[in-house]
Structure formats: C-alpha cells, structure tokens
Design a protein around this motif. Structure first.
Motif, PDB file in Angstrom:
ATOM      1  N   GLU A  32      -8.358 -10.423  -9.660  1.00  0.00           N
ATOM      2  CA  GLU A  32      -8.155  -9.494  -8.727  1.00  0.00           C
ATOM      3  C   GLU A  32      -9.344  -9.374  -7.604  1.00  0.00           C
ATOM      4  OE1 GLU A  32      -7.192  -5.711 -10.312  1.00  0.00           O
ATOM      5  OE2 GLU A  32      -4.970  -6.119 -10.268  1.00  0.00           O
TER       6      GLU A  32
ATOM      7  N   SER B  12       1.960  -0.902 -16.667  1.00  0.00           N
ATOM      8  CA  SER B  12       2.950  -0.546 -17.593  1.00  0.00           C
ATOM      9  C   SER B  12       3.476  -2.131 -18.413  1.00  0.00           C
ATOM     10  CB  SER B  12       4.305  -0.080 -17.093  1.00  0.00           C
ATOM     11  OG  SER B  12       4.890  -1.025 -16.012  1.00  0.00           O
ATOM     12  N   GLN B  13       4.175  -1.765 -19.573  1.00  0.00           N
ATOM     13  CA  GLN B  13       4.492  -2.989 -20.278  1.00  0.00           C
ATOM     14  C   GLN B  13       5.488  -3.669 -19.516  1.00  0.00           C
ATOM     15  OE1 GLN B  13       6.419  -2.531 -24.062  1.00  0.00           O
ATOM     16  NE2 GLN B  13       5.047  -3.939 -25.118  1.00  0.00           N
TER      17      GLN B  13
ATOM     18  N   PHE C 142     -11.404 -17.623  -9.618  1.00  0.00           N
ATOM     19  CA  PHE C 142     -10.426 -17.448 -10.781  1.00  0.00           C
ATOM     20  C   PHE C 142      -9.700 -18.832 -10.916  1.00  0.00           C
ATOM     21  CE2 PHE C 142      -6.040 -16.577 -12.250  1.00  0.00           C
ATOM     22  CZ  PHE C 142      -6.538 -15.998 -13.317  1.00  0.00           C
TER      23      PHE C 142
ATOM     24  N   SER D  95     -13.351 -15.605 -14.009  1.00  0.00           N
ATOM     25  CA  SER D  95     -13.588 -14.555 -13.293  1.00  0.00           C
ATOM     26  C   SER D  95     -12.375 -13.626 -13.043  1.00  0.00           C
ATOM     27  CB  SER D  95     -14.126 -14.978 -11.990  1.00  0.00           C
ATOM     28  OG  SER D  95     -15.092 -15.912 -12.124  1.00  0.00           O
ATOM     29  N   SER D  96     -12.588 -12.479 -12.391  1.00  0.00           N
ATOM     30  CA  SER D  96     -11.387 -11.724 -12.393  1.00  0.00           C
ATOM     31  C   SER D  96     -10.435 -12.050 -11.234  1.00  0.00           C
ATOM     32  CB  SER D  96     -12.049 -10.188 -11.804  1.00  0.00           C
ATOM     33  OG  SER D  96     -10.925  -9.283 -11.466  1.00  0.00           O
TER      34      SER D  96
ATOM     35  N   SER E 210      -3.456  -7.391 -19.843  1.00  0.00           N
ATOM     36  CA  SER E 210      -4.544  -7.864 -19.821  1.00  0.00           C
ATOM     37  C   SER E 210      -4.499  -9.178 -18.834  1.00  0.00           C
ATOM     38  CB  SER E 210      -5.273  -8.116 -21.028  1.00  0.00           C
ATOM     39  OG  SER E 210      -4.274  -9.113 -21.808  1.00  0.00           O
ATOM     40  N   GLY E 211      -3.424  -9.185 -18.177  1.00  0.00           N
ATOM     41  CA  GLY E 211      -3.385 -10.490 -17.309  1.00  0.00           C
ATOM     42  C   GLY E 211      -2.774 -11.586 -17.852  1.00  0.00           C
TER      43      GLY E 211
ATOM     44  N   ASP F 241     -12.444 -11.240 -16.577  1.00  0.00           N
ATOM     45  CA  ASP F 241     -13.169 -10.643 -15.790  1.00  0.00           C
ATOM     46  C   ASP F 241     -14.749 -10.872 -16.359  1.00  0.00           C
ATOM     47  OD1 ASP F 241     -11.187  -9.866 -14.604  1.00  0.00           O
ATOM     48  OD2 ASP F 241     -11.233  -7.620 -14.804  1.00  0.00           O
TER      49      ASP F 241
ATOM     50  N   GLN G 130      -2.061  -5.496 -23.857  1.00  0.00           N
ATOM     51  CA  GLN G 130      -1.255  -5.338 -22.983  1.00  0.00           C
ATOM     52  C   GLN G 130      -1.887  -5.092 -21.360  1.00  0.00           C
ATOM     53  OE1 GLN G 130       1.580  -2.064 -23.439  1.00  0.00           O
ATOM     54  NE2 GLN G 130       2.071  -1.984 -21.305  1.00  0.00           N
TER      55      GLN G 130
ATOM     56  N   THR H 231       5.840  -7.620 -20.443  1.00  0.00           N
ATOM     57  CA  THR H 231       6.371  -8.466 -21.417  1.00  0.00           C
ATOM     58  C   THR H 231       6.968  -7.967 -22.678  1.00  0.00           C
ATOM     59  OG1 THR H 231       4.937 -10.044 -20.396  1.00  0.00           O
ATOM     60  CG2 THR H 231       5.795 -10.558 -22.675  1.00  0.00           C
TER      61      THR H 231
ATOM     62  N   THR I  21      -0.369 -13.315 -15.907  1.00  0.00           N
ATOM     63  CA  THR I  21      -0.921 -14.059 -14.543  1.00  0.00           C
ATOM     64  C   THR I  21      -1.634 -15.348 -14.849  1.00  0.00           C
ATOM     65  OG1 THR I  21      -1.303 -11.810 -13.825  1.00  0.00           O
ATOM     66  CG2 THR I  21      -2.374 -13.339 -12.515  1.00  0.00           C
TER      67      THR I  21
ATOM     68  N   ARG J 228       7.075 -13.030 -15.901  1.00  0.00           N
ATOM     69  CA  ARG J 228       6.997 -11.966 -15.078  1.00  0.00           C
ATOM     70  C   ARG J 228       5.583 -11.146 -14.863  1.00  0.00           C
ATOM     71  NH1 ARG J 228      11.292  -7.753 -16.520  1.00  0.00           N
ATOM     72  NH2 ARG J 228       9.768  -6.112 -15.903  1.00  0.00           N
ATOM     73  N   GLU J 229       5.189 -10.641 -14.049  1.00  0.00           N
ATOM     74  CA  GLU J 229       3.781 -10.054 -13.884  1.00  0.00           C
ATOM     75  C   GLU J 229       4.054  -8.820 -13.650  1.00  0.00           C
ATOM     76  OE1 GLU J 229       1.339 -12.519 -11.328  1.00  0.00           O
ATOM     77  OE2 GLU J 229       1.765 -14.481 -12.118  1.00  0.00           O
ATOM     78  N   MET J 230       3.241  -7.996 -14.082  1.00  0.00           N
ATOM     79  CA  MET J 230       3.222  -6.631 -13.576  1.00  0.00           C
ATOM     80  C   MET J 230       2.651  -6.471 -12.041  1.00  0.00           C
ATOM     81  SD  MET J 230       1.194  -3.492 -15.467  1.00  0.00           S
ATOM     82  CE  MET J 230      -0.226  -3.527 -13.953  1.00  0.00           C
ATOM     83  N   ASP J 231       3.437  -5.730 -11.392  1.00  0.00           N
ATOM     84  CA  ASP J 231       2.936  -5.449 -10.088  1.00  0.00           C
ATOM     85  C   ASP J 231       2.064  -4.541 -10.039  1.00  0.00           C
ATOM     86  OD1 ASP J 231       2.830  -4.991  -7.184  1.00  0.00           O
ATOM     87  OD2 ASP J 231       4.852  -4.560  -7.005  1.00  0.00           O
TER      88      ASP J 231
END
Ligand SMILES: Nc1nc2c(ncn2[C@@H]2O[C@H](COP(=O)(O)OP(=O)(O)OP(=O)(O)O)[C@@H](O)[C@H]2O)c(=O)[nH]1
Length: 809
Positions: free
Chosen positions: A222, A75-76, A228, A219-220, A51-52, A172, A49, A78, A55, A66-69
């Motif tokens: 973020e 938080s979950q 990436f 690559s990461s 883990s991008g 990453d 969970q 999906t 994204t 939907r991606e996590m902000d």
C-alpha cells in the motif's frame, strides 16, 4: 498483470469444508495438470486474515484471487481454500490460497478449520508461504505464533520423510534490514518448534529435518507499491524451475503424480476432516493404487472398444487373420504404453502390479481370439495334411515315406504359422494344440494305413479268389486221382504269387517283421480257406456231380456219343464203370487234401459200397463191422472232412436209387431193341425142332400139358441158376423168386390140367397143330414178363445188378 482466465482460479474446498470434486476435475482439465507427471509444484499460502495474501499471490503468480477492496475495510474475502495456476511459471505450479487464520467471523470453529486446512496444505504443498506482519516478529503475542504451532503440530502427523519449504514472507518490512530480522524470526520459530509436543521418535529431531526454512521480506504494497512490485518480481524468479534440485520445491520424495492430484487432495482432505493421522507414504501408495487402477481400467475399456480390435475379433471367428500376432501385439503395446506413460510417476511397485493386472485382463480378452486362431491353423493344417498324403499316395509314393514327409512338412508349417499368431506378451504356448495336431495326424495316418493295408489285403484276396475259385471248381468237377495234387500245386503257385505281391507292396509300409509275417500268413490262410470253402461248396453238390458223371459215362460212349442200346452193350460193365467213376468223385470230394497226407477214403468207400456184394466184402463187413458207420474218417481230421462216412453211405444209396432208373431204362431199351429186331423163334426152339423132329414136336403140341410142365421146369432151373450165379448163395430173393414163380405159374398149370380133365380124363389128345413161330413168341414173352416181374419184385439197390445179369444172360 493479473490474467484471471489463464490461472483458472477455482475453489478447492468451500467454507463449509466440502471438497469441490467437479471444480478440481475441471481445473485439472483446463490446466492439463494430469499430463505434467511429476513436473509440477504446489505452493500454498497461509497467514492471518487480510494480511494481503491474495494480493501477494496475484502479483507473484499472476493469478486472479479475490482481493479485499481496501476502501471497503477489512473483512474476510477468502473462504475455504482456493487454487489457481501460476501463470507463466514453468513447470506448472499450482498455488492454493488458504482462508485467513485469525479472522473475526468464524469464532471458535476457526481453529479447527485452521488446523485442518494447515494440515491439508502442508500435506499437499511443496512450498508453504507463511504470510506475517513484520511487526509481529519477536512479539510474544504475535498472531503468527499459534499458526506456526499448528503447522508444526500437524507436521508431526504427516509421517512424511519429505522436506517442505517454509517460506516466511514478512510483509510491510520496516527499515530494519532482513539480516537483522531473520535471526529473531528463526529464534521465534525454533522456540515454537521446541514447545510443540512431539512423538517419542521425533523428540530430538531438529526442525531442519522436516522443513527448509526460507525468509523473505516485502515492502508494503500500500505504501511502497513500486518497491513491493520489484521485490515480488524478484521473488517470482525463485519459483521458476522450483522442482529442480536445490530449488524451492527440490525435495520430490513426497510428490504425487499430477494425474493423481485431484484424488490425492480429496483423500487427504477426507482424512484430515476425519481427524485421522495422515500417513503420507501410505497415502501415496493408496493414491498410486487407485490412480493406477483407474488408468488401467480406462486403458482396458479403450482397448475393448477399439474398432480395429473389434473387427479383428469378429474376423477371427470366421477364419484365420494374417498377421494376427503382430496386430494384437501392437494394439496391446499401444495401450500398455499409454498406461505406463500415465502411471509412470506413481509408486513403482503399485504401478507394476497394476500394469501386470492390466496385461492379464487384456490378455484374457485377447486369448479366445488367439485360441480361435490356433484352432483354425490346426484344422487347416490337418486338412492340408490329409490332402497332401492322399496325393502323395496316389502318386505312388511309399506309405511310410509319404506319411513321414507329409507329417514333417505340415508340423513345420504349423509351427511356422504359429509364429504369426504369437503374442509375445501372452507367452501362451502352442504345445497343447501342437500335440493335438500331432495326435490327429498320427490317428489319420494310422487310419489311412489300416485302410490301405486292408485294401491291399482285399486286393490280393480278390486276386487269389479269381485265380483259385474257377480252377479249383473245374478241378473238383473233374475229380480224379490227380485232383488234389493239382489243387495243391495251383494253391501253392497262386499263394506264392499273391504273397510275393503283397510282400512287395508292404515294403512301403515300414512295418515290423512280425506284423508283416502275420499279414502274409493271413493271406496264405485265406488262400487255403478259399480252396476249402470251394471244396465245401462242391461237396454240397456232390450227388448232382455224381449223377452227372454217371449219366455222362452211362449214356455216352467213349467218343461222347449218346449210346443206342442195341443189346450188344454190356450194361453191367458200363454201369460198373460209371458207378466206380462216381464213387471216385465221392471219394475225392469227401475230404480236403491240401496237405500231402495219404488217406484210405477211396478204398474204404470202394470196399464198403461197391464190393459189398462180394462174399469177401460181406465177410469183412460181418467181422469188422460197417466201415461207413462213422461220422469221421480215420486218417482225416474233422476240420478237413467234407463228407462224413455216414453221409457218403447215404449219398451212395440215394445215388444208386436215382440212377437205377437209367439202368432200367437201358435194359428196357435193349430188350425193346431185341424184340423189334428178332421176330424169329429163339435159336433153342429151332434146334429143338430139328432135334426132336417133327413127330415128337407134334406129340408135344398135341399134349400141351407136357409142354407146360417142361417149360415150368425150365424156368425154375433157370431162376435158381441166376440166383446162384449172382450171389453164389441161395439168398436175397432166390427162394422168394422161386416161390413167386411157382405161385405165378401154378394157376396156369392148374388151368391146363383142368382143361385136360374136362376133355375126358383121357390121355392128352393132340391139339391142332400150332404155328411154331407163335409158340416161340409166347415163350419168349413169358421169359420177358418174368424178368420184368423179377425187376419189380426187388427193391434192393443191388437188384439192378441182377437185372443187368439177367438181361445179359
Ligand atoms: N499494509 C498493507 N496492506 C496491504 C498489503 N497488501 C495488501 N494490503 C491490503 O490488505 C487488504 C487485504 O488484502 P487481501 O489481499 O485481500 O488480504 P487477504 O489476506 O487475502 O485477505 P483474506 O483472504 O480475507 O484473508 C487489502 O485492502 C489490501 O490492499 C501490504 O503489503 N501492506
């Protein structure tokens, strides 16, 4: 680059494990997935969970998960399984985003869901991306280890011969190059594979049998977004034409045709949820079965409600439709093609079986119309055949030729018209209907043939009737020696004519010799029976004919002039002639003589009826018995007998009785004529006057007793003379006649004697002289009255002969 609308992101399975049937159907419709056939790929991603994953998918496939902000913390996001179309990738690629595997919110149950979703994803996907942190590689307690174990475990339950691509996406990535990381990862994977319990069949099966392992590192996002993005863009390229051989989704063995995706996914999920083993090949067959059936049903319903078909079906009820076969065939082909194009990617055996079922159903739907068409063609052909045959016959064509040519022509026409209605797919034979038509035609031909033959027979019978009835009647009317020979000649000639005519007419009927001969023989028999029945009719009127003939001969002279009975005519001879002729008529009528067999009817009748009065005949009758006391003639069979001997006798008696009056009348007329013309005394009186002299005559007049005695004596002698002369014997009334005469005149004599006694017992005193003419008249009257008496006294048929004799004398 995210284009949410185009990717049609949809939740496939919700967090509670419910399959979103409607959502998937909508998704398929939007994406037009069903049209893709086998040209589509399914990618799924699983991993820890947050883990991008979302994204990565959004960047890689331009989806809108939907991606996590990042600013709100981990938080979950999906829940369950989501899916979307990879935008801009050919062929159509569907990607599924699975719920993270080690989330904090789901607790112990998560394991079960993880397992189920992993199994589901593995069953449905061509490519499975396993998202993992770079730092987990080589770690004993790495988060991805249980995940991989799950994947391998469930893989054993798929029984799938297909090879799924397992793409490990290392996130990453560190400075360590991939070349160094990959072996470690592969080692980790192998270790996990080895540790997974396997069924006996797969105990030594290498991992590579089931999976095609790919490793990539990113690559990461973020920290090194640019890198990436570059790496993701490169990775994206690998998903283009992924289904081509050697591509990421190159193994197409397990692919379910796109139209079955929804159902297949649903079924797989159901099996997974029920924790049953998932037999993918069997599942594929099952999906194929269901889908092919669905497609077939859909095509059937579309065909049944097709406007053109409905109109055609209605038209066929009222009459034949031109081009029926082609129209129906084309319609059937359209829908079967549609079926084929939609079901083509499903299991071939299932598809073929369902196609056959669809064909059968469609043909069942169409068959009544086909049969109706056949019926129309059959009845129309039969009607036309009947018309044509009638026309050909009325044009004078020979029956057999006409029937044969018409039959051939219209059977060919039927065959030709059948070609127009043939539905190739149906392979329905028309033999039964053809046979029926053939039988109907044959029956009609037989009926017409029979009618025509009957018509012909009737025609020639009528001709025979016309040719024979009148002439035979006329010949029988003139009954004589030549009657039957003439009838035979006439019968022979007319029969030959009719038989020849019928025989010629029958040539057109192509009939076997026996039947032909039978018909001709029947006509021959008819002719004979016609003559026989005519003769029978005439025989029934024989008495009338005999009387007519008698009347004609008796009351008319040789010039056919009516006779005037003057006294000069020999009534006896005339009567005899007339009776002989009538007897001849009776003899002619007594039997049918169509064969030249001789018979003695005439002589028998003659001897028994006419000559019966003669002593010779009487003797013969006494010794041999009455030849007419029989109901059959000796030489004539009863079938040819028209009047039996007994009937002849009876008829003759009746004839004589009924003609007796004419004879009596003739005699009376002769007497009357004589009376009217002879007022003078009879010649013997005149001679007596001269011989005896006046004195003697006067003495006689003065003594009338002597005169009376002399007169009575004369009468007695005369009566005896007559009886003896006719029969030669003193029989049949001679004695009664004498007695009768004596009785008649006895009172007169007694009166005369009494008168003399009264006058004084003296010798008779001469009376005053009387007029001799008056006396002779009274004597004449006395003779006449005795004759009349004699006539009335005898009631026998032969008595008229006596009267004829008496009168003549
Ligand atoms: N360190 C790191 N963080 C990332 C990377 N990609 C995305 N993230 C972040 O990770 C967080 C989770 O991102 P998601 O894409 O929602 O992760 P996820 O795996 O889909 O999350 P769930 O669906 O909830 O399991 C977000 O805050 C992202 O910004 C990456 O490559 N490296």
């Amino acid at each position: 680059m995210v284009q949410g609308d185009e990717s049609c992101s949809t939740q496939l399975i919700d967090g509670d494990g419910n399959f979103n049937v409607e959502g998937v159907a909508k998704f398929m419709e939007q994406v037009k997935l069903a049209e893709c056939g086998l040209s589509y790929a399914v990618v799924s991603i699983m991993g820890p969970q947050s883990s991008g994953k979302s994204t990565l998918l959004n960047h890689l496939f331009h989806t809108n998960f939907r991606e996590m902000d990042a600013y709100k913390g981990r938080s979950q996001t999906t829940k369950g399984i989501w899916m979307a179309r990879c935008t801009g990738i050919e062929p159509t690629t569907v990607v599924m985003d699975l719920e993270g595997t080690d989330g904090r919110e789901r607790g112990e149950d998560d394991t079960a869901f993880e397992k189920q979703s992993a199994l589901f994803a593995l069953a449905v996907s061509d490519i499975m991306m396993i998202n993992m942190w770079c730092h987990d590689i080589g770690r004993e307690q790495a988060a991805n280890k249980p995940l991989l174990k799950t994947v391998f475990q469930v893989m054993m339950r798929l029984f799938s011969p297909r090879k799924t691509t397992l793409m490990f996406v290392i996130r990453d990535k560190s400075r360590t190059p991939l070349e160094n990381l990959e072996p470690i990862l592969r080692e980790d994977i192998q270790k996990i594979w080895d540790s997974v319990p396997k069924p006996a069949a797969h105990k030594d099966t290498p991992l590579s049998e089931f999976f095609h392992v790919e490793v990539t590192a990113l690559s990461s996002y973020e920290e090194k977004e640019e890198q990436f993005n570059e790496q993701v863009a490169q990775l994206r390229q690998r998903f283009f034409h992924s289904i081509a051989p050697g591509g990421l989704a190159g193994d197409r063995r397990g692919v379910v045709p796109a139209s079955g995706f929804s159902f297949s996914a649903q079924q797989i999920w159901k099996i997974v949820r029920e924790n049953k083993d998932l037999d993918l090949p069997a599942h594929k067959v099952m999906v194929a079965t269901v889908r092919c059936e669905e497609i077939a049903n859909e095509k059937y319903l579309k065909f049944a409600s097709n406007e053109f078909w409905c109109q055609l079906e209605e038209s066929v009820q009222s009459g034949p439709v031109v081009g029926f076969g082609k129209k129906i065939s084309s319609l059937l082909n359209t829908y079967l093609s549609e079926y084929n194009s939609e079901a083509i990617y499903f299991d071939e055996s299932v598809r073929s079986a369902k196609q056959k079922q669809l064909e059968e159903k469609l043909l069942q739907l169409v068959q009544p119309a086909f049969q109706a068409m056949l019926g129309h063609i059959r009845s129309e052909t039969l009607d036309k055949f009947k018309e044509a045959l009638e026309k050909a016959l009325s044009n004078g064509e020979g029956f057999s030729v006409a029937a044969e040519s018409c039959t051939t022509l219209f059977m060919d026409q039927f065959d030709e018209r059948c070609k127009d209605i043939v539905i190739e797919l149906g392979k329905w034979d028309t033999f039964k209907v053809r046979d029926k038509l053939q039988r109907d035609i044959e029956a009609h031909v037989a009926a017409v043939r029979a009618a025509k033959l009957a018509e012909l027979a009737t025609l020639y019978e009528t001709k025979l009737n016309e040719a024979l009835s009148g002439p035979v009647e006329a010949l029988l009317d003139e009954a004589g020696d030549g009657t039957w020979p003439a009838i035979r000649k006439l019968l022979k000639r007319e029969t030959e004519l009719a038989v020849f005519g019928l025989s010629t007419a029958l040539k057109g009927f192509d009939m076997d010799e026996i039947t032909r001969e039978k018909m001709l023989a029947k006509l021959d028999t008819y002719a004979r029976s016609l003559v026989e029945s005519k003769a029978k009719e005439e025989a029934a009127r024989v008495l009338m004919r005999m009387k007519d003939r008698f009347a004609t001969l008796f009351s008319r002279d040789s010039d056919s002039m009516p006779r005037v009975w003057t006294g000069k005519e020999d009534i006896r001879a005339i009567t005899k002639t007339a009776r002989s002729s009538s007897l001849k008529l009776l003899a002619v009528m007594a039997a049918v003589r169509l064969d030249e067999d001789r018979d003695s009817i005439e002589s028998t009748l003659s001897s028994a009826l006419v000559e019966s009065g003669s002593s010779a005949a009487s003797k013969r009758s006494l010794t041999m018995g009455d030849p007419l006391a029989s109901s059959s003639w000796e030489e004539v069979p009863s079938s040819k007998t028209l009047i039996t001997p007994v009937q002849c006798k009876s008829l003759w008696r009746q004839f004589q009785t009924e003609t007796e009056y004419s004879v009596t009348q003739a005699i009376a007329a002769q007497e009357a004529h004589k009376r009217n013309n002879n007022w003078m005394p009879p010649p013997w009186a005149m001679v007596a006057l001269v011989v005896l002299g006046f004195n003697e005559f006067m003495t006689l007049l003065r003594n009338p007793l002597w005169l009376g005695v002399i007169f009575v004596a004369y009468l007695l002698i005369k009566a005896m003379w007559v009886q003896l002369d006719i029969s030669g014997e003193f029989r049949n009334g001679a004695l009664p006649g004498l007695l009768s005469l004596s009785t008649k005149f006895l009172p007169t004599i007694m009166n005369l004697l009494k008168k003399l006694a009264e006058e004084g017992q003296a010798p008779p005193t001469p009376n005053p002289p009387q007029n001799p003419i008056q006396v002779s008249k009274s004597i004449y009257n006395g003779v006449n009255s005795s004759t009349a008496f004699s006539s009335s006294a005898s009631s026998e048929i032969t008595s008229s002969d006596d009267r004829v004799e008496h009168s003549s004398s």
